[in-house]
Design a protein around this motif. Structure first.
Motif, PDB file in Angstrom:
ATOM      1  N   ARG A  62     -28.632  -0.889  49.793  1.00 10.73           N
ATOM      2  CA  ARG A  62     -28.310   0.478  50.180  1.00 10.73           C
ATOM      3  C   ARG A  62     -28.342   0.646  51.700  1.00 10.73           C
ATOM      4  NH1 ARG A  62     -28.233   3.669  45.728  1.00 10.73           N
ATOM      5  NH2 ARG A  62     -29.196   2.814  43.824  1.00 10.73           N
ATOM      6  N   ASP A  63     -27.842  -0.408  52.385  1.00 10.19           N
ATOM      7  CA  ASP A  63     -27.763  -0.358  53.853  1.00 10.19           C
ATOM      8  C   ASP A  63     -26.325   0.007  54.211  1.00 10.19           C
ATOM      9  OD1 ASP A  63     -27.897  -0.616  56.550  1.00 10.19           O
ATOM     10  OD2 ASP A  63     -28.364  -2.770  56.568  1.00 10.19           O
ATOM     11  N   LEU A  64     -26.068   1.317  54.426  1.00 15.84           N
ATOM     12  CA  LEU A  64     -24.714   1.787  54.677  1.00 15.84           C
ATOM     13  C   LEU A  64     -24.145   1.204  55.974  1.00 15.84           C
ATOM     14  CD1 LEU A  64     -22.354   3.558  53.850  1.00 15.84           C
ATOM     15  CD2 LEU A  64     -23.430   5.482  55.055  1.00 15.84           C
ATOM     16  N   VAL A  65     -24.972   1.141  57.001  1.00 11.51           N
ATOM     17  CA  VAL A  65     -24.511   0.576  58.272  1.00 11.51           C
ATOM     18  C   VAL A  65     -24.174  -0.907  58.100  1.00 11.51           C
ATOM     19  CG1 VAL A  65     -25.149   0.088  60.670  1.00 11.51           C
ATOM     20  CG2 VAL A  65     -25.820   2.254  59.616  1.00 11.51           C
ATOM     21  N   GLY A  66     -24.975  -1.642  57.367  1.00 15.00           N
ATOM     22  CA  GLY A  66     -24.693  -3.050  57.127  1.00 15.00           C
ATOM     23  C   GLY A  66     -23.404  -3.239  56.351  1.00 15.00           C
ATOM     24  N   VAL A  67     -23.177  -2.328  55.360  1.00 19.91           N
ATOM     25  CA  VAL A  67     -21.939  -2.417  54.597  1.00 19.91           C
ATOM     26  C   VAL A  67     -20.739  -2.246  55.515  1.00 19.91           C
ATOM     27  CG1 VAL A  67     -20.528  -1.249  52.840  1.00 19.91           C
ATOM     28  CG2 VAL A  67     -22.956  -1.685  52.415  1.00 19.91           C
ATOM     29  N   VAL A  68     -20.799  -1.226  56.393  1.00 27.37           N
ATOM     30  CA  VAL A  68     -19.674  -0.975  57.297  1.00 27.37           C
ATOM     31  C   VAL A  68     -19.483  -2.142  58.257  1.00 27.37           C
ATOM     32  CG1 VAL A  68     -18.807   0.525  59.137  1.00 27.37           C
ATOM     33  CG2 VAL A  68     -19.915   1.524  57.124  1.00 27.37           C
ATOM     34  N   VAL A  69     -20.586  -2.652  58.816  1.00 23.80           N
ATOM     35  CA  VAL A  69     -20.489  -3.757  59.783  1.00 23.80           C
ATOM     36  C   VAL A  69     -19.870  -4.985  59.139  1.00 23.80           C
ATOM     37  CG1 VAL A  69     -21.835  -5.383  61.163  1.00 23.80           C
ATOM     38  CG2 VAL A  69     -22.358  -2.932  61.253  1.00 23.80           C
ATOM     39  N   HIS A  70     -20.330  -5.345  57.911  1.00 27.37           N
ATOM     40  CA  HIS A  70     -19.815  -6.551  57.261  1.00 27.37           C
ATOM     41  C   HIS A  70     -18.469  -6.304  56.596  1.00 27.37           C
ATOM     42  CE1 HIS A  70     -24.126  -7.621  57.592  1.00 27.37           C
ATOM     43  NE2 HIS A  70     -23.621  -8.843  57.798  1.00 27.37           N
ATOM     44  N   LEU A  71     -18.062  -5.044  56.466  1.00 24.23           N
ATOM     45  CA  LEU A  71     -16.777  -4.741  55.862  1.00 24.23           C
ATOM     46  C   LEU A  71     -15.635  -4.884  56.867  1.00 24.23           C
ATOM     47  CD1 LEU A  71     -15.128  -3.631  53.452  1.00 24.23           C
ATOM     48  CD2 LEU A  71     -15.650  -1.319  54.294  1.00 24.23           C
ATOM     49  N   ILE A  72     -15.957  -4.677  58.154  1.00 21.54           N
ATOM     50  CA  ILE A  72     -14.892  -4.628  59.173  1.00 21.54           C
ATOM     51  C   ILE A  72     -14.076  -5.933  59.228  1.00 21.54           C
ATOM     52  CG2 ILE A  72     -14.457  -4.476  61.662  1.00 21.54           C
ATOM     53  CD1 ILE A  72     -16.724  -2.428  61.793  1.00 21.54           C
ATOM     54  N   PRO A  73     -14.663  -7.163  59.400  1.00 21.17           N
ATOM     55  CA  PRO A  73     -13.837  -8.387  59.544  1.00 21.17           C
ATOM     56  C   PRO A  73     -12.945  -8.667  58.341  1.00 21.17           C
ATOM     57  CG  PRO A  73     -16.065  -8.766  60.337  1.00 21.17           C
ATOM     58  CD  PRO A  73     -16.098  -7.454  59.645  1.00 21.17           C
ATOM     59  N   PRO A  74     -13.489  -8.702  57.086  1.00 18.83           N
ATOM     60  CA  PRO A  74     -12.576  -9.016  55.977  1.00 18.83           C
ATOM     61  C   PRO A  74     -11.544  -7.925  55.736  1.00 18.83           C
ATOM     62  CG  PRO A  74     -14.753  -8.436  55.155  1.00 18.83           C
ATOM     63  CD  PRO A  74     -14.886  -8.557  56.629  1.00 18.83           C
ATOM     64  N   LEU A  75     -11.932  -6.619  55.995  1.00 17.04           N
ATOM     65  CA  LEU A  75     -10.964  -5.545  55.798  1.00 17.04           C
ATOM     66  C   LEU A  75      -9.811  -5.668  56.798  1.00 17.04           C
ATOM     67  CD1 LEU A  75     -10.250  -3.014  54.221  1.00 17.04           C
ATOM     68  CD2 LEU A  75     -11.577  -1.673  55.886  1.00 17.04           C
ATOM     69  N   LEU A  76     -10.157  -5.980  58.061  1.00 15.70           N
ATOM     70  CA  LEU A  76      -9.106  -6.193  59.055  1.00 15.70           C
ATOM     71  C   LEU A  76      -8.200  -7.359  58.663  1.00 15.70           C
ATOM     72  CD1 LEU A  76     -11.030  -5.682  62.420  1.00 15.70           C
ATOM     73  CD2 LEU A  76      -9.372  -4.145  61.375  1.00 15.70           C
ATOM     74  N   LEU A  77      -8.803  -8.430  58.190  1.00 15.70           N
ATOM     75  CA  LEU A  77      -8.017  -9.588  57.789  1.00 15.70           C
ATOM     76  C   LEU A  77      -7.118  -9.253  56.598  1.00 15.70           C
ATOM     77  CD1 LEU A  77      -7.397 -12.538  58.290  1.00 15.70           C
ATOM     78  CD2 LEU A  77      -9.282 -13.141  56.762  1.00 15.70           C
ATOM     79  N   LEU A  78      -7.623  -8.449  55.669  1.00 11.47           N
ATOM     80  CA  LEU A  78      -6.822  -8.057  54.517  1.00 11.47           C
ATOM     81  C   LEU A  78      -5.642  -7.194  54.946  1.00 11.47           C
ATOM     82  CD1 LEU A  78      -6.684  -8.269  51.441  1.00 11.47           C
ATOM     83  CD2 LEU A  78      -8.074  -6.195  51.301  1.00 11.47           C
ATOM     84  N   LEU A  79      -5.884  -6.271  55.880  1.00 12.14           N
ATOM     85  CA  LEU A  79      -4.796  -5.431  56.379  1.00 12.14           C
ATOM     86  C   LEU A  79      -3.765  -6.258  57.153  1.00 12.14           C
ATOM     87  CD1 LEU A  79      -6.819  -2.282  57.512  1.00 12.14           C
ATOM     88  CD2 LEU A  79      -5.391  -2.535  55.483  1.00 12.14           C
TER      89      LEU A  79
END
Length: 354
Positions: free
Chosen positions: A115-132
């Motif tokens: 339930r670490d929202l900041v960690g989710v956002v931080v670790h979401l950025i690289p793969p989400l950018l790569l997916l886009l």
């Protein structure tokens, strides 16, 4: 900046092949940099997350690497097909999204469960950018390919129009040249006719002069022929005299050569006889020396090595047994056998060099 036809790219918006290639390289480089970053993050976050929930040996790194590898496979395949304006279809899109979302979950899973929202956002950025980027990159490539194809078609149309105008101008020039050539041929025919009449008159005049010149030439030729015959008779007499002198000189040279060869043969025979005599004398002296060395009989003590070597050399020359040579010099049969072998090796080397 204007193209070869003078149009400004600001107004046409048509990219050149170099611009498309440069943009494609930028997309490729950035995509691979982002891919490397995602792989590095996965190895540092996804692998520990998988190991916590899996008891297998090295499951975390292997699974993270496998998921990222499949995602990279989908990216590379779509990028290659996009260069040719080809879509891979629904299954390729599903494969890319499944692997991309798997990469997303492996990167944010630990933070999401905690339930670490900041960690989710931080670790979401690289793969989400790569997916886009995986979705936008092929679209960009296809759009640039269409723009490049349109620009190429426009340039081809401009070239065709310019070629058509050039052909029309060339056709007009050819017609003008043909007209000028016809006029030139008519004028040349008139000039040729006048020249022909002038040549006929000139030929008649030259024929009269030629007949007179021929009569004078025949007279000169008769006089020259008689002079040549007299000169040829004189040269023939001189040649006969010169040949006679040359024959006499050749006979004299042949006699001198034969005398010289006779002297050389006699000298060679004397030299051969002298060499034979010297060889016989040397052979007799060597035989006497060997006989003197071998006449001493067996000894009870070792003779000095130089004297022993001379005795062994003499024994080798007359093919005495090794034991007999050892008794004559007082040295061991092993030492004498070694000297015998040295003499044989020396004889073999001398025979090979000869």
């Amino acid at each position: 900046m204007a193209d070869v036809h003078g149009r400004s790219r600001v107004f046409t918006g048509a990219p050149s092949a170099r611009e498309v290639s440069r943009t494609g390289r930028v997309i490729t480089v950035v995509t691979w940099l982002l891919t490397g970053a995602v792989v590095a993050v996965s190895m540092s976050t996804a692998a520990p997350f998988i190991d916590v929930h899996s008891a297998g040996y090295a499951t975390g790194p292997l699974l993270a690497l496998a998921v990222d590898g499949c995602f990279i496979l989908g990216l590379q395949s779509d990028s290659t097909l996009a260069r040719f304006g080809v879509k891979a279809g629904a299954w390729a899109t599903a494969f890319r999204w499944v692997t991309g979302l798997s990469t997303v979950w492996l990167n944010i899973g630990d933070a999401a469960l905690g339930r670490d929202l900041v960690g989710v956002v931080v670790h979401l950025i690289p793969p989400l950018l790569l997916l886009l980027v995986a979705e936008a990159g092929p679209a960009w490539r296809r759009a640039m390919g269409r723009a490049l194809a349109e620009a190429t078609a426009q340039e081809q149309a401009d070239r065709d129009e310019a070629r058509h105008k050039a052909e029309q101008a060339a056709r007009a020039e050819r017609e003008e040249a043909a007209q000028a050539a016809r006029e030139q041929r008519d004028w040349e025919r008139e000039q040729a006719e006048q020249a022909r009449l002038e040549r006929e008159r000139q030929r008649e005049h030259e024929a009269a002069l030629a007949r007179e010149e021929q009569a004078r030439a025949e007279a000169r030729e008769r006089a020259e022929r008689e002079a040549r015959e007299r000169a040829e008779a004189a040269r023939e007499q001189q040649r006969a005299e010169r040949e006679r002198r040359e024959r006499e000189a050749a006979q004299q040279r042949e006699k001198e050569r034969q005398d010289r060869e006779a002297r050389e043969r006699a000298e060679a025979a004397r030299e051969q006889e002298r060499r034979e005599r010297e060889r016989r004398e040397q052979a007799e002296r060597a035989e006497q020396e060997r006989a003197a060395l071998l006449a001493g009989g067996p000894v009870t003590e070792k003779l000095p090595e130089p004297q022993a070597r001379e005795i062994v050399a003499a024994a080798v020359a007359v093919n005495l047994p090794v034991r007999t040579a050892a008794e004559l010099c007082g040295w061991s049969t092993g030492w004498v056998s070694t000297r015998y072998q040295e003499h044989r090796d020396t004889s073999v080397l001398e025979g090979a060099s000869a």
